[in-house]
Scaffold this motif. Structure first.
Motif, PDB file in Angstrom:
ATOM      1  N   LEU A 112      18.037  37.214  39.947  1.00 24.40           N
ATOM      2  CA  LEU A 112      17.675  35.805  39.749  1.00 24.40           C
ATOM      3  C   LEU A 112      18.863  34.849  39.866  1.00 24.40           C
ATOM      4  O   LEU A 112      18.775  33.822  40.508  1.00 24.40           O
ATOM      5  N   ILE A 113      19.960  35.221  39.177  1.00 26.73           N
ATOM      6  CA  ILE A 113      21.128  34.332  39.210  1.00 26.73           C
ATOM      7  C   ILE A 113      22.292  35.097  39.831  1.00 26.73           C
ATOM      8  O   ILE A 113      22.957  35.875  39.155  1.00 26.73           O
ATOM      9  N   PRO A 114      22.555  34.883  41.114  1.00 25.96           N
ATOM     10  CA  PRO A 114      23.680  35.584  41.742  1.00 25.96           C
ATOM     11  C   PRO A 114      25.008  34.977  41.276  1.00 25.96           C
ATOM     12  O   PRO A 114      25.396  33.904  41.716  1.00 25.96           O
ATOM     13  N   LEU A 115      25.664  35.660  40.341  1.00 28.72           N
ATOM     14  CA  LEU A 115      26.872  35.122  39.714  1.00 28.72           C
ATOM     15  C   LEU A 115      28.126  35.626  40.405  1.00 28.72           C
ATOM     16  O   LEU A 115      28.201  36.788  40.792  1.00 28.72           O
ATOM     17  N   GLN A 116      29.098  34.747  40.517  1.00 29.20           N
ATOM     18  CA  GLN A 116      30.426  35.145  40.987  1.00 29.20           C
ATOM     19  C   GLN A 116      31.437  34.634  39.969  1.00 29.20           C
ATOM     20  O   GLN A 116      31.437  33.439  39.639  1.00 29.20           O
ATOM     21  N   LEU A 117      32.270  35.533  39.485  1.00 32.04           N
ATOM     22  CA  LEU A 117      33.246  35.168  38.462  1.00 32.04           C
ATOM     23  C   LEU A 117      34.658  35.223  39.044  1.00 32.04           C
ATOM     24  O   LEU A 117      35.020  36.202  39.702  1.00 32.04           O
ATOM     25  N   ILE A 118      35.422  34.163  38.803  1.00 33.55           N
ATOM     26  CA  ILE A 118      36.839  34.187  39.186  1.00 33.55           C
ATOM     27  C   ILE A 118      37.638  33.861  37.927  1.00 33.55           C
ATOM     28  O   ILE A 118      37.560  32.751  37.392  1.00 33.55           O
ATOM     29  N   ASN A 119      38.355  34.855  37.422  1.00 27.71           N
ATOM     30  CA  ASN A 119      39.211  34.643  36.246  1.00 27.71           C
ATOM     31  C   ASN A 119      40.427  35.566  36.374  1.00 27.71           C
ATOM     32  O   ASN A 119      40.611  36.181  37.427  1.00 27.71           O
ATOM     33  N   THR A 120      41.233  35.666  35.323  1.00 26.93           N
ATOM     34  CA  THR A 120      42.454  36.476  35.476  1.00 26.93           C
ATOM     35  C   THR A 120      42.118  37.947  35.748  1.00 26.93           C
ATOM     36  O   THR A 120      42.870  38.639  36.420  1.00 26.93           O
ATOM     37  N   ASP A 121      40.978  38.413  35.261  1.00 29.59           N
ATOM     38  CA  ASP A 121      40.595  39.814  35.518  1.00 29.59           C
ATOM     39  C   ASP A 121      40.254  40.048  36.991  1.00 29.59           C
ATOM     40  O   ASP A 121      40.210  41.191  37.442  1.00 29.59           O
ATOM     41  N   THR A 122      39.993  38.959  37.711  1.00 30.78           N
ATOM     42  CA  THR A 122      39.630  39.118  39.129  1.00 30.78           C
ATOM     43  C   THR A 122      40.792  39.717  39.919  1.00 30.78           C
ATOM     44  O   THR A 122      40.595  40.295  40.979  1.00 30.78           O
ATOM     45  N   PHE A 123      42.013  39.586  39.386  1.00 28.48           N
ATOM     46  CA  PHE A 123      43.176  40.213  40.036  1.00 28.48           C
ATOM     47  C   PHE A 123      42.975  41.724  40.167  1.00 28.48           C
ATOM     48  O   PHE A 123      43.564  42.360  41.023  1.00 28.48           O
ATOM     49  N   GLU A 124      42.139  42.261  39.280  1.00 28.47           N
ATOM     50  CA  GLU A 124      41.835  43.696  39.316  1.00 28.47           C
ATOM     51  C   GLU A 124      41.281  44.122  40.672  1.00 28.47           C
ATOM     52  O   GLU A 124      41.384  45.281  41.054  1.00 28.47           O
ATOM     53  N   LEU A 125      40.703  43.179  41.374  1.00 28.59           N
ATOM     54  CA  LEU A 125      40.157  43.476  42.694  1.00 28.59           C
ATOM     55  C   LEU A 125      41.274  43.982  43.618  1.00 28.59           C
ATOM     56  O   LEU A 125      41.028  44.795  44.513  1.00 28.59           O
ATOM     57  N   LEU A 126      42.490  43.496  43.379  1.00 30.08           N
ATOM     58  CA  LEU A 126      43.631  44.004  44.154  1.00 30.08           C
ATOM     59  C   LEU A 126      44.398  45.058  43.370  1.00 30.08           C
ATOM     60  O   LEU A 126      44.822  46.071  43.920  1.00 30.08           O
ATOM     61  N   GLU A 127      44.584  44.790  42.070  1.00 26.91           N
ATOM     62  CA  GLU A 127      45.513  45.615  41.301  1.00 26.91           C
ATOM     63  C   GLU A 127      44.847  46.782  40.580  1.00 26.91           C
ATOM     64  O   GLU A 127      45.516  47.720  40.170  1.00 26.91           O
ATOM     65  N   GLY A 128      43.523  46.704  40.421  1.00 27.54           N
ATOM     66  CA  GLY A 128      42.829  47.704  39.608  1.00 27.54           C
ATOM     67  C   GLY A 128      42.421  48.940  40.391  1.00 27.54           C
ATOM     68  O   GLY A 128      42.827  49.146  41.543  1.00 27.54           O
ATOM     69  N   SER A 129      41.565  49.740  39.772  1.00 33.38           N
ATOM     70  CA  SER A 129      41.157  51.006  40.379  1.00 33.38           C
ATOM     71  C   SER A 129      40.096  50.754  41.456  1.00 33.38           C
ATOM     72  O   SER A 129      39.476  49.687  41.495  1.00 33.38           O
ATOM     73  N   PRO A 130      39.847  51.752  42.334  1.00 33.13           N
ATOM     74  CA  PRO A 130      38.822  51.593  43.371  1.00 33.13           C
ATOM     75  C   PRO A 130      37.450  51.238  42.795  1.00 33.13           C
ATOM     76  O   PRO A 130      36.656  50.596  43.473  1.00 33.13           O
TER      77      PRO A 130
END
Ligand SMILES: Nc1ncnc2c1ncn2[C@@H]1O[C@H](COP(=O)(O)OP(=O)(O)OP(=O)(O)O)[C@@H](O)[C@H]1O
Ligand SMILES: [Mg+2]
Length: 363
Positions: A112-130
């Motif tokens: 229903l609500i396609p959410l996209q979040l951008i916050n400091t945790d979003t760095f995990e997309l590069l720095e975090g696990s697969p």
């Protein structure tokens, strides 16, 4: 536009607030500890019944209360049909989701609500696990192919079965063949969907990145979770002894990844903090743009502390891009002046000040 009105009760320092957001840009500003992130968490809770800050729901519920509630009216399909959506959850974790007067389940809610979040945790997309990057890819595949969720569940079930057989330390060859056949079937289908999604996303990502950062060379490469040049059944047989020893399946879609590189080096190792923020934002904005093109519905963006890590020029480019999309955005910052200069006069921008969990529209 998706969210027409919102009421939040008993989430962190918000005891009760109600407001009608702008259909486009909402700036929520206030001092440290005033409740900005809590308001974004409330929207995230509405869309997904959980927080993005904690896995333990009881921390989201206001101290000495026993239940959180977010109530809204939404135009989910973007066709002017506004329906009520309410989500509540109590300390025991019991969730209640009601949409248009009926109870619905979590996967219906997520649609229903396609959410996209951008916050400091979003760095995990590069720095975090697969796993974080798989989640990113799967968000897109889920929203672009209706068959994805069933396939993903079927694969998960087969993987669990195979792993529980492996845990016994030995495996009947006939049984193994049966499970491997199913494993391969779902693995190939799931991987094709994920690959298709990344192929579709790539041009949007490149275009948005160019607008946000200019000439920064970034490559995205989807990795399936096994060597795709070789048949999966051969690789499963080759890895069997190792898998039996470890008690789990070491290759397959559960090991997929999205490699993000800059000039051949992992972007996590190479890029500056601000560049990382722009790259992960470009990934999320590309998802929103592609979602909009495929479904003709905008996304809801939750952007916590947009100006942090960015210089004025890049904050401006970011805002200018948001302004040109059709998404509904909830953007937080400490000082409203940090963002107020960037919008055109005819853009629907609403400013809300939050103080001790109380929200007031200021202009
Ligand atoms: N369960 C809870 N019950 C009551 N208050 C809580 C709870 N959890 C957190 N808080 C308080 O809620 C307040 C708002 O926190 P929030 O993180 O939303 O602030 P913020 O405006 O985003 O601040 P910052 O600018 O520092 O990011 C804080 O003072 C925090 O201590
Ligand atoms: Mg905050």
């Amino acid at each position: 536009m998706p969210i027409r009105s919102l009421s939040v009760e008993k989430i962190r320092n918000i005891s009760a607030l109600s407001f009608e957001p702008s259909e486009r840009i909402n700036i929520i500003y206030g001092a440290n500890g005033s409740g900005k992130t809590s308001l974004l968490e409330s929207l995230h809770f509405l869309g997904l019944t959980r927080s993005f800050r904690t896995n333990q729901f009881r921390y989201l519920i206001s101290a000495s209360e026993s239940q959180s509630l977010v109530f809204s009216t939404i135009d989910a399909m973007g066709n002017g049909q506004v329906k009520p959506l309410g989500v509540s959850r109590d300390v025991s974790g019991e969730v209640n989701i009601r949409y248009g007067g009926n109870s619905i389940d979590l996967s219906e809610l997520a649609g229903l609500i396609p959410l996209q979040l951008i916050n400091t945790d979003t760095f995990e997309l590069l720095e975090g696990s697969p796993a974080t990057r798989r989640q990113f890819v799967d968000w897109g595949a889920f929203h672009s192919e209706t068959a994805f969720i069933q396939l993903w569940r079927a694969f998960k079930r087969v993987l669990q079965q195979r792993n529980s057989l492996l845990k016994c330390g030995k495996i009947d060859p006939v049984l193994r063949q049966i499970w491997d056949q199913e494993f391969i079937l779902y693995a190939e289908q799931l991987t094709s969907m994920r690959q298709r999604y990344i192929d579709l996303l790539m041009p949007d990502f490149e275009e948005i990145l160019l607008r946000l950062v200019g000439d920064l060379a970034i490559t995205l490469k989807f990795s399936a979770g096994w060597d795709k040049k070789r048949p999966l059944d051969e690789l499963l047989s080759e890895n069997l002894l190792r898998d039996l020893k470890q008690g789990f399946t070491s290759i397959g879609p559960q090991r997929a990844d999205l490699k993000v590189k800059s000039e051949g080096v992992s972007a996590a190792e190479r890029l500056s903090r601000g560049q990382k923020k722009l790259v992960v934002s470009a990934l999320k904005l590309a998802q929103g743009a592609l979602f909009h093109r495929l479904s003709n519905r905008p996304c809801v963006y939750l952007i916590d502390d947009l100006p942090s890590e960015l210089d004025e020029r890049h904050s401006r480019l970011f805002c200018e891009f948001l302004e040109q999309t059709n998404n509904q955005c909830f953007i937080t910052c400490v000082e409203p002046d940090a963002l107020s200069r960037f919008w055109k006069a005819d853009t629907a921008v609403a400013y809300f000040n939050i103080e001790a969990g109380q929200l007031v529209q200021t202009h």
